[in-house]
Design a protein around this motif. Structure first.
Motif, PDB file in Angstrom:
ATOM      1  N   TYR A 174      48.360  46.814 -15.881  1.00 39.30           N
ATOM      2  CA  TYR A 174      49.498  47.729 -15.918  1.00 39.30           C
ATOM      3  C   TYR A 174      50.660  47.093 -15.161  1.00 39.30           C
ATOM      4  N   GLN A 224      51.639  45.408 -25.805  1.00 38.41           N
ATOM      5  CA  GLN A 224      51.723  46.624 -25.006  1.00 38.41           C
ATOM      6  C   GLN A 224      50.974  47.700 -25.751  1.00 38.41           C
ATOM      7  N   SER A 225      49.855  48.164 -25.196  1.00 35.58           N
ATOM      8  CA  SER A 225      49.009  49.100 -25.925  1.00 35.58           C
ATOM      9  C   SER A 225      48.087  49.832 -24.963  1.00 35.58           C
ATOM     10  N   ASN A 226      47.783  51.072 -25.302  1.00 37.34           N
ATOM     11  CA  ASN A 226      46.799  51.841 -24.542  1.00 37.34           C
ATOM     12  C   ASN A 226      45.378  51.582 -25.024  1.00 37.34           C
ATOM     13  N   ASN A 227      45.252  50.741 -26.046  1.00 38.77           N
ATOM     14  CA  ASN A 227      43.945  50.422 -26.610  1.00 38.77           C
ATOM     15  C   ASN A 227      43.549  48.987 -26.286  1.00 38.77           C
ATOM     16  N   PRO A 265      46.305  52.980 -14.108  1.00 39.55           N
ATOM     17  CA  PRO A 265      47.676  53.485 -14.258  1.00 39.55           C
ATOM     18  C   PRO A 265      48.357  53.702 -12.916  1.00 39.55           C
ATOM     19  N   SER A 312      47.541  44.832 -23.067  1.00 39.98           N
ATOM     20  CA  SER A 312      46.201  44.406 -23.464  1.00 39.98           C
ATOM     21  C   SER A 312      46.221  42.941 -23.871  1.00 39.98           C
ATOM     22  N   VAL A 370      53.182  50.562 -17.697  1.00 41.63           N
ATOM     23  CA  VAL A 370      52.546  50.717 -19.001  1.00 41.63           C
ATOM     24  C   VAL A 370      51.422  49.686 -19.102  1.00 41.63           C
ATOM     25  N   ARG A 371      50.561  49.871 -20.065  1.00 38.59           N
ATOM     26  CA  ARG A 371      49.364  49.038 -20.211  1.00 38.59           C
ATOM     27  C   ARG A 371      49.625  47.864 -21.152  1.00 38.59           C
TER      28      ARG A 371
END
Length: 303
Positions: free
Chosen positions: A97, A80-83, A52, A60, A57-58
């Protein structure tokens, strides 16, 4: 702790024409080399973060298929996802990121998608291009976009600001000192005031801030203090000796905060030494006897 710099991501492409035979598609890897191997031809590269970073933003990346491209072509999908991307038949490959909206020095990458359903007929897949427009051409439907750099960006470094004095400026003027350090500025008579992260070398979108110092010894005669100016030159004039320089943004940028610099005094340093003060603020520094001098945008401290 400190922030990380960017790393390079290479994108290769393969196929074209009839999607049931060898669909046009992309693959991605983290690499300092162009993606010219395993049947892939290099298409483009970009520099983004693997951890980060303020304002990012993350994204995947999942992969599917492999082997005979007429049966189930090896390909990727992005979200776009945090997973991690482990769903809908996709297996997680990597993440990065990047910025979801414009950022100084970054460019826009558009992602189009095509296909779906039976992978032997028209596999679901993506294509990436550097463009300010959505990817709605050549059979592709726009999926998303992100902003990343086209060249490496180093990690920003921590600058610590200490303060000393207060009250009667002819006795011990309120003033600041700055150093590049991962530690708080609590030494040599200074008390830590704040810190920020900025660059030690030029980065697209930044400008150079030069810091000069003057004085030392008895604070009632000539207090040790600094002055800051936006300049491409070292601060060796008007009685100031260059101390250091840093590169920050002159206007707001994703993930940055505003630092305001005020100045006070002038003339005989034993009466009211010319000096600066700094605070993190969205307003100009026009209070408590200080007159606004300049502002810059830098990354907030993380420790």
């Amino acid at each position: 702790m400190s922030y990380a710099g960017t790393v390079r991501f290479s994108v290769g492409e393969a196929g074209g024409g009839d999607p049931s035979v060898n669909a046009h598609r992309t693959m991605i890897e983290q690499s300092n080399n162009d993606f010219n191997h395993s049947g892939w031809k290099h298409r483009l590269s970009f520099h983004a973060y693997t951890v980060p970073f303020p304002g990012t933003v993350r994204y995947s990346i999942g992969e599917a298929g492999g082997g005979d491209p007429s049966v189930n072509a090896h390909r990727i999908m992005i979200e776009q996802s945090n997973n991690d991307f482990n769903h809908s038949g996709w297996k997680h490959r990597l993440f990065f990121y990047a910025y979801p909206s414009p950022f100084p020095g970054a460019v826009r990458f558009s992602v189009g998608e095509a296909g779906g359903g039976d992978p032997s007929v028209n596999p679901h897949r993506i294509m990436i291009e550097q463009s300010n427009n959505d990817f709605n051409h050549s059979g592709w439907k726009h999926r998303l976009y992100f902003y990343a750099h086209t060249n490496p960006v180093p990690n920003p470094l921590r600058y610590s600001v200490g303060e000393a004095g207060g009250g009667d400026p002819s006795v011990n003027a309120h003033r600041i000192m700055i150093e590049k350090s991962d530690n708080n500025f609590d030494h040599s008579g200074w008390k830590h005031r704040l810190s920020f992260h900025a660059y030690s070398t030029s980065v697209p979108g930044t400008v150079r801030y030069s810091v000069g110092e003057a004085g030392g010894g008895d604070p009632s005669v000539n207090p040790h203090r600094i002055m800051i100016e936006q300049s491409d030159n070292d601060f060796n004039h008007s009685g100031w000796k260059h101390r250091l320089a840093f590169y920050a943004y002159p206007s707001t940028a994703l993930g940055t905060v505003r630092f305001s610099v005020g100045e006070a005094g002038g003339g005989d340093p034993s009466l009211n030494a010319h000096r600066t003060m700094i605070e993190q603020s969205d307003s100009d520094f026009n209070h408590s006897g200080w007159k606004h001098r300049l502002s810059f945008f830098a990354f907030p401290s993380i420790n």
